[in-house]
Design an enzyme around this catalytic site. Sequence first.
Site, PDB file in Angstrom:
ATOM      1  CE1 TYR A  84      -3.330  -2.729  -0.153  1.00 20.67           C
ATOM      2  CE2 TYR A  84      -2.898  -3.201   2.156  1.00 20.67           C
ATOM      3  CZ  TYR A  84      -3.512  -3.521   0.970  1.00 20.67           C
ATOM      4  OH  TYR A  84      -4.312  -4.642   0.877  1.00 20.67           O
TER       5      TYR A  84
ATOM      6  CB  CYS B 164      -8.791 -21.828  10.917  1.00 19.54           C
ATOM      7  SG  CYS B 164      -8.133 -21.338   9.300  1.00 19.54           S
TER       8      CYS B 164
ATOM      9  CB  CYS C  67     -11.800 -15.914   4.819  1.00 16.68           C
ATOM     10  SG  CYS C  67     -10.569 -17.246   4.655  1.00 16.68           S
TER      11      CYS C  67
END
Length: 650
Positions: A170, A340, A347
């Site tokens: 980012y 999980c 997801c």
Amino acid sequence: MVYPHLFSPLTIRGVTLRNRVDFPAMATKMGADGGYVTDALIDYHVARARGGCGLLTVEATSVHGPTAPRNFMSIADDSYLEGWIRFNEAVHAAGGTTCIQLWQGGFVPPGQDPDTYAVIPSDMPFGPGVVLPGASVETIAEIVQAWGEAAARSVAAGFDVLEFHAGHNYSPEMFLSPGFNRRTDAYGGSAENRMRYPLECIDAIRAAVPDDVPLMMRVSAGDDGVPGGNTVDDVIAFTKVAREHGVDMVNVSRGTPMSVNLQVPTMDHDRGFNVHNAAKFKAGTGLVTVAVGRINDPQQAEDIIASGQADMVVMGRAQIADADFCAKAMAGEEWRIIRCVGCNQGCFDRIASANAATFPHISCLQNPAVGREAEFRVPKTDNPRTILIAGGGIGGMEAAERLHALGHKPILCEASGRLGGQFYMAGLAPRKGEMSDAAMSRASTLEHFGVDVRLHTPVTPAVIDEVAPDEVIIAIGSTPVTLDLEGSEQNTVIDTETVLTGYSRLVGDVVVVGGGLVGLEVAEYLAENDPRVTSVTVVEMGSEVGRDLGMLRKQEVVTHLALNHVSTLVDTRCLRITAAGVVVRRGDEEWTIPATGVVVAVGSRSLDTTELTDHCLARSIPFHIIGDAREPRRAIDAVAEAAEVAISVR
């Protein structure tokens, strides 16, 4: 105390966390259009706060309006305050400590929303004939100011901790990285200049908030997949400087848009695969350090902190799969934790797959209540019903466990001698052992709860009459489709279950017919584990293999096929099987692939439920057909249907 290091408090500046578990920022698609808070998002975090999590971090939240994609959460102006205030009041009331991940997405926004633009250090190709321009100095100044204003707004909204996202390529990391930053002004060139923009952002945040508000920074442990990018040591050097500017904690992630499989690792990655990088940051910076990377077991987390590798652990998908993960671990009831398995079906795949737009929000194979927490808060019944469940696969077990929790009397009948069905079988494929472990964990949970489980008991009309249930759930699954080809009756032609259970006697050259998930996994299994097999070829009549895999799992499976020298043929149709091999055709070309054995992996068909449904109709017994018995699909569908049926029983 059980797990004394994991569940010890931690004080940073003016905030004390009740334990060392961070529920991290993960995209949910639960926001309203434009990035506003919804009740679903609040309920989702409240459930994890009630479940005992130490720090709950909201997903990437835009700081700057003109570069805020409409499908991302936002705090870019005061119109968002009311929703975030409601959010914090609810999570605080549930005992949680809140954190917001402040985010400016670099080159991501225009790919998500055409009405936004990129904030990047230098010009960057972005598709055929498109070049994103590097940010001007004026734009940089505008964005820096936005970081500070968003931070002030976050504190006003009630957030306890702030997180500055400086990873995953980012904008802060792009300016920091020589792989992207080719500027020649004060924001490029030397390491000092490349640090300038992210440090200005940190300064703006720190200046805008009280001294007692902790500031966490998320980083990637190096620019994986970015030519000429930063190394781990480069990012550590930057983090040491960031500490001087007011960063208190470092959250050591991994991956970039060029290596998303490290950012959202599948079951193909070792558990804790990135923890060693957290240890490097802790030793190199002295900051409170948060470890990330497939941490999904309380003992694993305890060992990481006890050994000094990190001060906190991210347990994200672990707490998506089970909102009560922390509470169960604290109570010493690890056997109750729903694990999980790193499948990414509910997801990541519901965020980034080709059909992601068809799903309203994320979910979880192991926990269909995700995003529907309010709907699934069903009170325990005062009218217990006897429910007969035909089939002990993952769907049947989900129904039995949920019905028992709601106070009903499930009776689970399984025709074979083992629970788990195809979900257990899938766990026998390479790198999928956590799936079979999860199946057996669910079976053990049913045993702990004392659920009436009857193995070697196929459900028949006689069994229905004997039990006299109030309702019946039919979850008998499917059976493999057989090949309707000349030569398919030969004893050298076998199914995938025979391979995965170790009963195959294949030698020499093997052809796998069918290039879906199961076919590819069986091909890899043979190439990797059976020394008697000399070559494996996958034949797929469609235009690609692995069409039914999610993006990241497909990357991993295809990579391992190549490493194991498995050949794949697409747009190729099998015509017949001979003593010499498999005769195939592609276009006008016809040839024989030498083979001494053939594995059939061309899909499944639902088992016939007519006898059971007709009997239920004759006896006026309500019934529900779920999972593969209804239509062969993925395990996530079977579990979701089982849960919905269970909460509907009154």
